[in-house]
Scaffold this active site. Structure first.
Site, PDB file in Angstrom:
ATOM      1  N   ASP A 175      94.895  42.212  40.169  1.00  0.00           N
ATOM      2  CA  ASP A 175      94.713  42.998  41.377  1.00  0.00           C
ATOM      3  C   ASP A 175      95.124  42.098  42.542  1.00  0.00           C
ATOM      4  O   ASP A 175      95.279  40.879  42.381  1.00  0.00           O
ATOM      5  CB  ASP A 175      93.244  43.430  41.480  1.00  0.00           C
ATOM      6  N   ASP A 193      94.005  42.689  46.431  1.00  0.00           N
ATOM      7  CA  ASP A 193      92.927  42.552  47.409  1.00  0.00           C
ATOM      8  C   ASP A 193      91.662  41.994  46.774  1.00  0.00           C
ATOM      9  O   ASP A 193      91.194  42.488  45.740  1.00  0.00           O
ATOM     10  CB  ASP A 193      92.607  43.910  48.046  1.00  0.00           C
TER      11      ASP A 193
END
Length: 265
Positions: free
Chosen positions: A9, A11
């Site tokens: 991922d 963020d």
């Protein structure tokens, strides 16, 4: 090339903040962002935010400068470079956007470490305004996953990656790193030979902890950049040791089969 696929991922995993919130705060539009956030999906709001930035004279260069200042733990950069150097296939699956991610990775000089970036489209139009579009165009059709936001189901993306890779090499093993609720869905699609690395005390971790048995992959939590690097590199090293041991064992068996047997008459 190793048999390890690592999916990050972006963020609060690669970077230590939410890129949408970071850009909005740094450009001085926090109140506007917070007023509209409860009323629509985040991806739709970011398209409106780009219109608001543009109408107030904020340029693409202004946005780029803000993106260059996003905080990141140096140990995460080290982990990414080390995993890439060991031949791992690194990919990103993120609910951010291509402009934010590409700008940031190029600024750090690590773009070449990633073979694929799956995220919402982001591009500069002819007016010089940044456009943010949904990965799944939910105005045309729903992706059908009740766990994920309407613009992106990360589980479907992982399914596609798994299917594409398995057609070419069925021995690949996945390591998935994420923090948010949107990272829970793909964790459910990992196999028992794979590994899930949720960030401790973040939404993905909390959802997994409600019933860990739903996740077939081994679960290895992490809290910060130092622990992420330590856990990830340990997993990579252990997988490689296991693969080398299997290769040696296989070669020994083949050699033993090829040894001629003397027959006495």
């Amino acid at each position: 090339m190793s048999n390890i696929v690592i999916v990050f991922d972006f963020d609060k995993t690669i970077i230590d903040c939410d890129s949408d919130e970071w850009v909005t705060d740094q450009l001085g539009f926090t109140d506007f962002f917070n007023d509209f956030l409860p009323t629509m999906p985040l991806n739709s709001l970011m398209e409106i935010m780009m219109m608001e930035f543009h109408s107030h004279g904020k340029t693409i260069e202004d946005i780029e400068k803000v993106l260059h200042r996003i905080p990141i733990n140096q140990r995460i950069i080290s982990a990414i470079k080390s995993a890439h150097a060991l031949g791992c296939d690194l990919r990103i699956v993120s609910d951010s956007n291509t402009f934010f991610i590409d700008t940031f990775l190029k600024h750090l000089g690590i773009s070449e470490c990633f073979s694929e970036i799956n995220t919402n489209p982001g591009y500069v139009n002819e007016e010089g305004r940044l456009r943010i579009l949904p990965y799944h165009d939910f105005n045309k059709a729903s992706h059908g996953c009740p766990l994920c936001p309407p613009n992106m189901c990360k589980g479907l993306i992982i399914d596609r990656i798994q299917s594409w890779i398995s057609e070419r090499n069925n021995n690949k093993r996945f390591i998935y790193l994420g923090d948010g609720a949107g990272d829970y869905c793909p964790s459910l699609g990992l196999k028992d030979r794979d590994f899930m690395m949720p960030r401790k005390n973040f939404p993905a971790w909390d959802l997994i902890c409600k019933d860990p048995s739903l996740v077939k992959a081994e679960i290895h939590g992490w809290s910060d950049g130092e622990e992420l690097e330590q856990v990830l590199m340990n997993l990579i090293n252990n997988i490689m040791i296991e693969e080398n041991a299997q290769l040696i064992s296989s070669n020994c068996k083949l050699q033993s089969l090829s040894i001629p047997v003397a027959i006495d008459f």
